[in-house]
Each structure stands twice: as C-alpha cells, then as structure tokens.
Design a protein around this motif. Sequence first.
Motif, short mmCIF file in Angstrom:
data_model
loop_
_atom_site.label_atom_id
_atom_site.label_comp_id
_atom_site.label_asym_id
_atom_site.label_seq_id
_atom_site.Cartn_x
_atom_site.Cartn_y
_atom_site.Cartn_z
N ASP A 270 2.72 2.94 3.02
CA ASP A 270 1.84 4.08 2.85
C ASP A 270 2.61 5.16 2.10
N HIS B 6 0.84 -1.21 0.00
CA HIS B 6 0.00 0.00 0.00
C HIS B 6 0.87 1.25 0.00
N HIS C 30 1.22 5.51 -2.00
CA HIS C 30 0.77 6.56 -2.92
C HIS C 30 2.09 7.14 -3.44
N HIS D 125 -4.93 -0.65 6.21
CA HIS D 125 -4.97 -0.19 7.60
C HIS D 125 -5.82 -1.05 8.55
N HIS E 81 -9.07 2.35 1.58
CA HIS E 81 -8.69 2.58 2.98
C HIS E 81 -9.84 2.18 3.90
ZN LIG Z 1 -3.01 5.30 2.15
#
Ligand SMILES: [Zn+2]
Length: 443
Positions: free
Chosen positions: A302, A63, A65, A251, A212
């Motif tokens: 993340d 996960h 970005h 998460h 998420h």
């Molecule tokens: Zn995220």
Amino acid sequence: MNILIQNVDIITLDDENRILRHAELAVADETIVGVGQPPSCFAPDEVIDGYDHVVLPAFYNAHTHAPMTLERGWAEDLPFDRWLNEKIWAAESALTEEDVYWGAALAACEMIRAGVVGFADHYFWMDQVAQVVSAAGMKALLAWCLFGLGADQEIGGVTLERTLEFAQRWHNTANGRLRVTLGPHSPYMCSDDFLRRVVESAHQHGLGIHLHVAESTDQVKRSLEAHSQTPVAHLAELGVFDARLSTIAAHCIVVNADDVAVLAEKQVKVAHCPKTYLKLAMGMAPLQKFLDAGVEVALGTDGPASNNDLNLLEVMRLAGLYQKNDQLRSEALPHTDLLRLATQAGARALGFDRVGVIAPGQRADLILFNTDRPHWMPRHDLEASIVYAAHPSDITHVMCDGRWLLRDGVLITLDEERIRHEAEQRAFRMVGTPLRQVRTYRG
Ligand SMILES: [Zn+2]
C-alpha cells in the motif's frame, strides 16, 4: 551482456524447491541461461563473486501509491476516515505534476533497495510515474486513479478519455517492462455508471482494472443499503471482475464466504497489505480463507502514507506472523509459501511472465542478500532467514531483466542523493501550502 555469479547460494523457488549451495548462475542479456553451472562456452562480460550471498527471484509489490512517499509520516495514528479526509485528501490539493515524479523516484530508490523490481501503482499524473519506471529499469503496472465524480473533482482535471490516452502512450513500452491498467478508485467513490464505462473501455482497449474493494464494515453496510449486495457481489455484477480484465482488487478485508467464492471463480487478484490494515486498525483480510479457496493473492505495501515504507520483506513477514497467531497454528503459511506470494504471485498479478523462478529460460529478476551478518548465523535455513530475519540493508545486488539496478549497494539507474533532496523539499512545500479537502470519504 553475459553475467556470471559464482559461488553463490541459490533459492530457486522451482517446483522441487531446490536450494543450491556454492553454485553458479549465468545470465545472458535478460535471460537466465545456467543454474548450477554456466552453459559450455559461456563467456562472461562480468563476473560477480557470490561468496556469502544468497540469490532468489526478485519481489513484486501488488498494490501501492508510490508518490505518496511525500506524505510519509504526515498523517499518523488517525482512523481511516480522518486519515483520508483531514490529511491525505487535503495534502493532494497542493500536489503538482512534478511532485509526482519526485515522489515516485524516491519510491523507486526505496523499492529497489528492498529487492522489489516490479510494482502495481495507483495514483495521479501517471506519465510521471511511467518516466520514473522507464528510467529506473523497473517493471510496473500503472493505473491512473479516477473517482468518476467529474473532471473538476479529479486531480489534474482528467477524464476517463485522458487516462485512456495515457494507456495508449505507455502500455507495453520500455521493452515490455511497463504495462497499464485502468484505475477507478473504488465502488464506494465511483458510481455504477462510471464503473460500467470503465469496464467497457477496458474491454475495448485490451486493458485491465485495479481498484480498492471492501475495506471496512461501513463500506459493506452502505453497499448493502444501496444495492442489496456486498461490494464484491456488486462489482461482479457490474462486470469489473470479468476474468479477461485480470482485475486487481486491493484489500477485500470485509468479505463473506460467497464473496471469497466469487473472487476465486473470477480469478480476481487480491492484493493483501497487512501492514496498512494493522496500522490503520482496519481488521485483517482472511488470507488463509483466500488461499484455501484458490483465490490468487499477492502482497502489497500500500502507499507509504499508511505503511510507512515500501518494504515487502516486512509485509511478507507480517502476513505470515499474523496468520500463525490468529489461527493459533504455527504451521500456517510456511515460509516457502510466503516467499512465493512475494515473488511469483506478485509477478502474476502484474501480468509479467517468465519470472519468479530461477531456472534457465526465465527472465533474470534477481536479488542478492549478504548472509555474512550476525542475524544470518548459523545458516541452517536460508529461506527462513529471509522471511523472518533479513533486513533490506542486507540486499547488495538487484537485477531486473538482466540489468543491474543495484550493484554492491549502489543504485545504478537513479541519482539517489538528488532524489532524496528534491522529494523532501517538495513534500515540505506541499504540506506548507494552504490546503483544502478535495473530496469526502463517508465510511
Ligand atoms: Zn491503496
């Protein structure tokens, strides 16, 4: 191309957890063909001296970005709501499509240097990220993030239909290294109607979902008020966790025992990102409970706006250390389990097969660490050294599907100097532009 790595220590991560010392590893095209010694009549085109090196399966980041490298160090020491509202969702009002390319390229340089060959990305203008992955020779599962609030509130004014076109352009391209999934942001930003449309489209087009889930007690409280259900139970009812969709739920920090059972039963892939949780003071997802219940957990960095880097070695280390201390039980999360989370579990979450083990017939996704450094001595336990002591800068070679992405410390597929410069200039321009908050997060 036939490549022979000689005299190397090998962490196989196979079922017997074999570790071979001073062995040979043979790769033909994208496949491992010899472990211990090469097959007879193997004629290498390239021979690498693996002396003082250890090789293991490459890491997968479940996960991130990636283009948020541009916001690294720009939103520091803030609570989650202010971090989003005042900084991240303001900077993104000035984000351009080309910025995404350079932000992702910077992330690719960083991930390759940290031994990560594959990542699950969740962002905007994903054609740009796809170009980067394709050129970098990496693997990825790409999701175009959508809020479902109407095109005028989406970055780039996109719709679900536009992101489905993106999926059609890129899914299963780059020799199978590129996969696409659908990326609704979360149950707290997306309406039920929108999530139902996403589920329907995913089934129709043979795609999955990445979103998420349950990041705070406030989110759970609001979900209970609105739906009389926890976010996990609500998403299950909407069909988001249908096992055919191989959903990645990032998460899942605030979950109860019933939620954990649902995540296990539906084979949801939970992306666990402990560095972000620690830094944004979000609490900690119950990793041990997930594993005990048979939930498929993988590790994620993340985005670098919260992390602040893309170093899966550190994530793996924090995941283990936190659990040991939290449970007051140093036997918790032994180092081999942590290595398997960062490699095999990550690859499974992203949908890539024949990786995560060094064995004949497996794809050659490999990392070599230089062990000839003070913090590796003495070399009693190579796995423990990787999990508790190694630095990304110890990584000298990285291979994905039999192709070098990093060789002798040099990035092979990317122009690192140009990327560093472009990305930094663009980041400065972005935050120097008059910004407006693009949407609102309410706990
Ligand atoms: Zn995220």
